[in-house]
Design a protein around this motif. Structure first.
Motif, short mmCIF file in Angstrom:
data_model
loop_
_atom_site.label_atom_id
_atom_site.label_comp_id
_atom_site.label_asym_id
_atom_site.label_seq_id
_atom_site.Cartn_x
_atom_site.Cartn_y
_atom_site.Cartn_z
N THR A 315 46.30 40.93 30.76
CA THR A 315 46.95 40.09 29.75
C THR A 315 47.45 40.98 28.61
N GLY A 316 48.66 40.72 28.18
CA GLY A 316 49.22 41.43 27.03
C GLY A 316 49.42 40.45 25.88
N VAL A 317 49.05 40.88 24.66
CA VAL A 317 49.20 40.00 23.49
C VAL A 317 49.79 40.77 22.30
N LYS A 318 50.37 40.00 21.41
CA LYS A 318 50.77 40.57 20.12
C LYS A 318 49.53 40.59 19.22
N ASN A 319 49.63 41.28 18.12
CA ASN A 319 48.49 41.36 17.21
C ASN A 319 48.06 40.00 16.67
N ASP A 320 49.00 39.06 16.64
CA ASP A 320 48.64 37.72 16.14
C ASP A 320 48.03 36.85 17.23
N GLY A 321 47.83 37.43 18.42
CA GLY A 321 47.18 36.67 19.49
C GLY A 321 48.14 35.98 20.42
N ARG A 322 49.43 36.05 20.16
CA ARG A 322 50.40 35.40 21.04
C ARG A 322 50.48 36.16 22.35
N ILE A 323 50.35 35.45 23.47
CA ILE A 323 50.40 36.10 24.78
C ILE A 323 51.85 36.45 25.10
N THR A 324 52.06 37.70 25.53
CA THR A 324 53.43 38.10 25.90
C THR A 324 53.62 38.17 27.41
N ALA A 325 52.56 38.49 28.13
CA ALA A 325 52.69 38.57 29.59
C ALA A 325 51.32 38.49 30.25
N VAL A 326 51.31 37.97 31.47
CA VAL A 326 50.10 37.91 32.27
C VAL A 326 50.42 38.38 33.68
N LYS A 327 49.52 39.21 34.20
CA LYS A 327 49.68 39.67 35.58
C LYS A 327 48.36 39.40 36.30
N ALA A 328 48.46 38.74 37.43
CA ALA A 328 47.23 38.42 38.16
C ALA A 328 47.39 38.78 39.63
N ARG A 329 46.36 39.42 40.17
CA ARG A 329 46.29 39.65 41.62
C ARG A 329 45.04 38.92 42.09
N VAL A 330 45.26 37.99 43.00
CA VAL A 330 44.16 37.15 43.44
C VAL A 330 43.98 37.30 44.96
N VAL A 331 42.76 37.63 45.37
CA VAL A 331 42.45 37.72 46.79
C VAL A 331 41.38 36.67 47.11
N GLN A 332 41.69 35.81 48.03
CA GLN A 332 40.73 34.76 48.40
C GLN A 332 40.20 34.99 49.81
N ASP A 333 38.88 34.93 49.90
CA ASP A 333 38.19 35.08 51.18
C ASP A 333 38.18 33.71 51.85
N GLY A 334 39.22 33.46 52.65
CA GLY A 334 39.48 32.10 53.08
C GLY A 334 38.69 31.58 54.27
N GLY A 335 37.97 32.47 54.95
CA GLY A 335 37.29 32.03 56.16
C GLY A 335 38.24 32.05 57.35
N ALA A 336 37.79 31.46 58.45
CA ALA A 336 38.44 31.71 59.74
C ALA A 336 39.67 30.85 60.02
N TYR A 337 39.90 29.82 59.24
CA TYR A 337 41.06 28.97 59.51
C TYR A 337 41.84 28.73 58.22
N CYS A 338 43.07 28.27 58.40
CA CYS A 338 43.96 28.11 57.27
C CYS A 338 43.47 27.03 56.31
N SER A 339 43.10 25.87 56.87
CA SER A 339 42.71 24.72 56.03
C SER A 339 43.78 24.49 54.96
N TYR A 340 43.34 24.28 53.71
CA TYR A 340 44.29 24.10 52.61
C TYR A 340 44.68 25.46 51.99
N GLY A 341 44.31 26.56 52.66
CA GLY A 341 44.40 27.87 52.03
C GLY A 341 45.71 28.22 51.37
N VAL A 342 46.82 27.89 52.01
CA VAL A 342 48.12 28.23 51.45
C VAL A 342 48.32 27.51 50.11
N VAL A 343 47.83 26.28 50.05
CA VAL A 343 47.94 25.51 48.81
C VAL A 343 47.02 26.10 47.74
N THR A 344 45.80 26.48 48.17
CA THR A 344 44.83 27.03 47.21
C THR A 344 45.39 28.28 46.53
#
Lengths: 872, 329
Positions: A315-344
């Motif tokens: 997360t990047g912020v200005k000194n006043d706390g305003r967020i300027t950018a967010v970068k997220a990398r998310v890895v989900q251990d989904g188990g053996a079948y798709c289920s709702y995984g694509v939606v999750t």
């Protein structure tokens, strides 16, 4: 964020418990759930309570191996056992299915491979459970053991022995989204922080284990198996009907799904669970009704809960706390079948937006297959783990910039109505009021930073959709349709496909119908979730029912009301628009309607006014005649108006549907269909905790939870949902964790999978905030899921406030807390967490255990067929 | 999970029970099991850990119930429920440590059924053992049941399933004796000698014997004492570690002290050196720390339950120290 025309912006109003005096007579009143009595007395029937003549019991054989090819499966010995009627295997129903159209990767029973310990191999149908269990031991299966994958990051490197052949690197799906210009956003920021967060796997633990009863009629013309009726503990009867039709190769019109009482879903019943298909396949082969009820262990194998998640968040912020950018990398251990995984995995990225104003977002999401039970939808679907990371990091940033954690959240608010950078339309937005309320009620300003030793306060926010704006099966069909029938008895029957799963769906429907029609609540009868009787509703998931089925109910009621108004207007010699429907009466607007408006609420709700001296139905015609003779009048009872309408129109029916508006359906990018909702709920919470610094035990003393639900249709029910969400979030924060050892679930029961007991339940102060959504029914939106996600980071932040440790791995079990405390104090280091530092976790850990046979261990049980062969 | 068929024997007297038990004892998984409260046995039978041909229901035997004060001390019938112990004014007055330990067992509903005899005879527990037949098959079984290797100790041929009763730790501190009845009559032995320290054959009880009474000696009446239990939830859970302490103090000095641990070894154990170290000393932070270390050294937890062994051992140390200091004040 694109600001929309700001006129007509709804202003949020905060209401306390006692101030729910609105202009409504039924909406906004704390009424008992319409099914409360049957549930509390035990009279109510859940699926497992049902029985049919000649009914048989099905038991499923599960795989003991995490990944293996089935070389041979021989059921002949099982079949020969007395009282065994049929044994079903994969070949009996080879069509694949899955909840998502892109994820048809499951079979009723395994065809060529098993993919997790607990995967379904065969089903024995017998006259008793004990016989079926004994027969399972006689099914001989020969396996070729395959290398298995348990860690998602390892699994992503796989080149061979893939879990599904068509998924290279065991990657179910990955998405890479860029909104705005994240690089520029980070460049403009004054402060950037980056950390890895781990959230371990949790499951729904609904009180009722899954159960399905399936029965075929005999076709009178052919003498063959005809129509199928399935009673099942499901949140989605219509999806079940659809998937049954796919697997059984039957037209949907020949399948009837009925949902009896359901003892909790939380997402665990929001898709088709193997036993639902297996029971039907087994009933077809056994030529008799078959019931299967899961053991608790089988519920854990069916699972579909919240996946273990790795979140790398920047997360990047200005000194006043305003967020300027967010970068997220998310890895989900989904188990053996798709289920709702694509939606999750899509929700995890999409709902980075719509809470705060974030101008630039980059998201990389990976849904990975592993040899474990499939993960799916669970309360707060896709948002919870990422929210834990985000709100923890925001707290850290606030600390670094020396901004009050409540204030930094206020500085990043959206300005609705608006469209976020990732295409989500936000209209009603009660978050500012939620924050104000909890700050006030918790004494945040005077107490924060001045707490006694080892005691702290933490704040966090969250939000959730009020139903997905796009259905998982793409079509232009309305998401909800409701029919209403009113007959001469004056009873109002509402036919809705919406599924009551304990969340109050039926009660909401009754309230909305009664309020719209101005009739007594006791007139309303709900016929729900029966695919033969009720019009289609896509189910109880993503908190869509109040918003969508509620709107459909309102529209159906309005249609009926219009017909009644036109007939009553003739009787009263006025225009239909001049009529008011209220308190079980219809009267002219100008009339001083003495009595009705002043009747106590309790009476209004419970008693329908009876038409004069008349009680029997036969007499109603003459009553009508008498009324006719009396000439025009200023008011009529609801029942009189109904009778008058039926005289004019014949049958009195109405229908209403709801489809989310086009403007709310989101951006055009790949995966942009998930995340958009017609309205979002908002939540802010303060948690007060203390930490025992010698033992690492965390005690939650109190949680103040404000939730913007648009309008509280039934405040007591809203409060229940808020309290339940906080409590469930607290379970994930502190005690609940599915512990794995090489794909084997170490705690498949409610003794070792520790949901909090009443002893740990803190005082929870629910605070209802009403932002009156312009499109919700009476302004209502979701209230059952959104509050959960705030609880985990609120507790994490409170722990930091109490003892200065930043836990980045949930749950915050005593060993993790103590390990972090010891590390901070540079005290004698004990490796209490198997090498994983809970403040800077790197990998998901496996439960300790010195030996593991990888399925090649001694099979020595006396019932084990292999052993018997060896012994001659 | 269904409960397999078995024959239920319902004797009305102790003699009848022994006469039924002796000829039909059976062996191995088919051995006759005794049922009192059933809170331990029934789930295990569903998991096919026991598949007895006969189940001996002793609940009708009146002489096994109740709490009696005698010349030598206090006798508690093996069938006395834990909730009865919780409420007993005699025990509250003279043996508070036992009452405190009994109160921590499982949940109120379970304590209404569960008996003191059952808590003493409680089967040892392990995550690799207390599982369904299907589950155990998927890990190749373990040394305690159907297999020949231990999953928690590398290369282990010894079973490390942990004894997970709460009350025996308190009873060890009270120097309790137990009475066993068999075809040759009754025998008495110190509770400490009842346990073997092995996870599989964890108790010295012949297949034809019944635990009938627990005797609390006069000598240990009126000791101050306390029980500390490590659990994740405040209810329901078995102990993940437990410490019981009794002390007799005179003029600020410890005349005698005993410390017993549970849930961290295959048997409830006395911390032997602790009594020596405590004797004659004035209780202070330093002593409490020292004795805490001793207790931690006695504990040998392995991955038989939730929370890591290192953490559980550490909690033995912390709890011992805290309990001692609490008793000192």
């Amino acid at each position: 964020m694109v600001e929309l025309r700001s006129t007509g912006k709804p202003r949020a109003a905060v209401r306390t418990w006692t101030s729910f005096m609105t202009d409504f007579s039924i909406i906004g009143k704390p009424i008992a759930m319409v099914d409360a009595a049957e549930k509390t007395t035990g009279a109510g029937k859940y699926t497992d309570d049902l029985s049919l003549p000649g009914m048989l019991i099905g038991k499923i054989l599960h795989s003991p191996h995490p990944h293996a090819r089935i070389k041979r499966i021989d059921t002949s010995r099982a079949q020969k056992l007395n009282d065994v009627i049929a044994v079903v295997v994969g070949a009996d129903a080879p069509n694949p299915y899955g909840i998502l159209p892109v994820g048809h990767d499951e079979h009723a029973l395994a065809i060529d491979k098993v993919r997790y310990i607990g995967d379904n191999l065969a089903c024995v149908v017998a006259v008793s459970e004990a016989t079926a269990e004994a027969a399972l031991e006689l099914v001989e299966v020969e396996y070729e053991i395959l290398p298995a994958y348990f860690d998602p990051e390892e699994s992503m490197k796989a080149e061979s022995n893939l879990i599904h052949d068509n998924k290279p690197h065991n990657l179910e799906k990955d998405y890479h989204h860029t909104f705005g210009d994240p690089d520029k956003g980070f460049a403009q920021s004054d402060y950037v922080t980056e950390s890895r967060y781990l959230a371990n796997e949790v499951t729904h633990a609904a009180m009722e284990p899954h159960s399905t009863l399936a029965s075929f009629d005999i076709d009178s013309q052919t003498g063959q198996a005809g129509r199928l009726t399935v009673w099942s503990s499901t949140q989605v009867p219509y999806y079940l009907q659809h998937k049954l039709s796919l697997v059984l190769d039957m037209p949907m019109s020949q399948i009837r799904v009925i949902k009896p009482l359901v003892g909790g879903g939380f997402g665990g019943k929001s898709e088709v669970i193997p036993l639902e298909i297996i029971a039907a396949v087994a009933a077809r082969k056994a030529k008799a009704p078959v019931k299967i009820t899961y053991t608790r262990e089988e519920v854990f194998w069916a699972h579909r809960g919240r996946p273990r998640t790795i979140i790398d968040l920047k997360t990047g912020v200005k000194n006043d706390g305003r967020i300027t950018a967010v970068k997220a990398r998310v890895v989900q251990d989904g188990g053996a079948y798709c289920s709702y995984g694509v939606v999750t995995i899509l929700y995890s990225g999409a709902l980075l937006g719509a809470l705060y104003d974030i101008p630039n977002i980059h998201y990389d999401g990976y849904r990975v297959l592993t040899n474990k039970p499939a993960c799916g939808a669970m309360r707060g679907h896709g948002t919870v783990n990422v929210r834990f990371a985000f709100e923890s990091q925001l707290d850290e940033i606030a600390g670094r910039l020396q901004i009050d954690p409540a204030e930094i959240r206020r500085r990043n608010l959206l300005k609705p109505p608006c469209i976020t950078v990732n295409g989500l339309r936000v209209q009603s937005y009660g978050l500012p009021e939620c924050i104000d309320k909890i700050v006030e009620r918790s004494g945040w300003k005077s107490r924060k930073g001045k707490m006694p030793k080892s005691r702290g306060l933490g704040i966090a926010c969250s939000h959730y959709v009020s139903g997905a704006a796009n259905s998982i099966i793409r079509s232009d069909m309305p998401h909800s349709t409701v029919n209403i029938k009113i007959d001469r008895d004056g009873g109002v029957v509402v036919y809705t496909g919406a599924s009551e799963i304990g969340q109050g769906s039926d009660t909401m429907t009754a309230q909305v119908a009664a309020e719209t029609l101005g009739c007594a609540l006791s007139r309303i009868k709900i016929v729900a979730a029966d695919t033969d009787l009720t019009p289609i509703d896509i189910g109880s998931y993503s908190s869509r029912v109040t918003f969508m089925a509620g709107n459909a109910t309102m529209r159906a009621a309005q249609e009926v009301k219009k017909q009644i108004a036109s007939a009553a207007a003739k009787k009263m010699n006025c225009a239909p628009e001049d009529l008011v429907f209220r308190d079980d009466s219809v009267f002219k607007q100008s009339t001083d309607h003495v009595g009705a408006g002043l009747r106590p609420a309790q009476e209004e709700q419970n008693s329908a006014s009876v038409s004069g001296r008349v009680e029997g139905q036969i007499l109603r015609g003459s009553l009508q005649q008498k009324r006719k003779d009396e000439g025009p009048k200023d008011s009529m009872s609801f029942e009189e108006a109904v009778v008058a309408t039926i005289d004019f129109h014949g049958a009195l029916t109405g229908t209403g549907s709801y489809a989310p508006p086009l403007e709310a359906r989101g951006g055009k990018h790949k995966g942009g269909g998930v995340g958009p909702s017609p309205a979002y709920s908002y939540s802010a919470q303060v948690a007060e905790v203390s930490v025992d610094e010698d033992t690492g035990e965390v005690t939650v003393h109190k949680v103040w939870a404000a939730h913007d639900c648009g309008r509280a249709l039934n405040p007591v029910s809203v409060e229940g949902q808020i309290i339940g969400s906080v409590w469930m979030g607290m379970g994930q924060a502190l005690t609940e964790e599915m512990v794995w050892k090489d794909g084997l679930l170490m705690n498949p029961g409610l003794l070792e999978y520790r949901s909090p007991s009443s002893v740990e339940s803190p005082e929870i102060e629910p605070i209802i905030v009403e932002s009156i959504d312009p499109e919700g029914p009476f302004g209502a939106k979701e209230c059952s899921e959104g509050s959960l996600a705030a609880t985990i980071p609120a507790i994490a932040n409170a722990i930091y406030d109490a003892v200065g440790i930043r836990l980045r791995e949930s749950p915050f079990t005593p060993e993790r807390v103590l390990a972090a405390l010891r590390a901070k104090k540079n005290a004698k280091t004990l490796d209490m967490t198997e090498g994983v530092d809970p403040t800077a976790p790197v990998r998901l850990r496996e439960h300790g255990g010195a030996l593991w046979f990888k399925g090649k261990g001694p099979e020595r049980h006396e019932l084990d067929p292999a052993r018997r062969t060896e012994g001659g | 999970m269904s409960l397999a068929d078995f024959k239920l024997l319902r004797p009305r007297t102790l003699d009848e029970a022994i006469s039924l038990l002796a000829p039909q004892a059976g062996e191995g998984a088919r051995a006759t099991r005794v049922i009192a409260g059933g809170t331990d046995l029934i789930p295990s039978m569903r998991q096919k850990l026991f598949e007895p041909e006969y189940v001996l229901d002793i609940r009708q035997i009146a002489e096994l119930k109740g709490i009696r004060e005698t010349e030598q001390g206090t006798e508690i019938g093996a069938l006395t429920t834990l909730s009865c112990i919780e409420r007993s004014s005699v025990l509250k007055q003279h043996y508070p440590v036992l009452v405190e330990a009994a109160k921590t067992v499982a949940s109120p509903v379970i304590r209404n059924m569960a008996t003191l005899g059952g808590n003493i005879c409680l089967d040892t527990r392990c995550l690799w053992y207390n599982q369904s037949l299907t589950w155990r098959k998927s890990c190749g079984f373990c040394i305690k049941k159907d297999g020949d290797l231990c999953h928690v100790a590398a290369g282990g041929k010894k079973c490390w399933a942990a004894f997970s009763g709460d009350t025996p730790a308190a009873l060890l501190c009270l120097e309790a004796e137990i009475e066993l009845a068999g075809p040759q009559g009754t025998r008495r032995l110190p509770l400490n000698d009842f346990y073997t320290g092995e996870g599989d054959s964890y108790r010295r009880l012949q297949l034809n014997e019944l635990l009938t009474r627990i005797i609390l000696p006069k000598a240990t009446a009126d000791l101050s004492g306390t029980y500390r239990k490590l659990r994740i939830r405040g209810s329901i859970d078995y102990p993940l570690a437990g410490v019981a302490i009794t002390l007799k103090c005179l003029n600020g000095h410890i005349e005698s002290g005993r410390i017993a641990l549970t849930a961290v070894n295959p048997a409830p154990v006395l911390v032997k050196k602790a009594s020596e170290v405590l004797q004659g000393k004035r209780l202070d932070e330093e002593l409490a720390e020292l004795v805490g270390d001793l207790a931690a050294k006695t504990a040998k937890p392995l991955t038989t339950s939730a929370l890591t062994p290192e953490y559980r051992r550490e909690m033995i140390r912390v709890f011992t120290k805290r309990a001692l200091l609490a008793l000192a004040n």
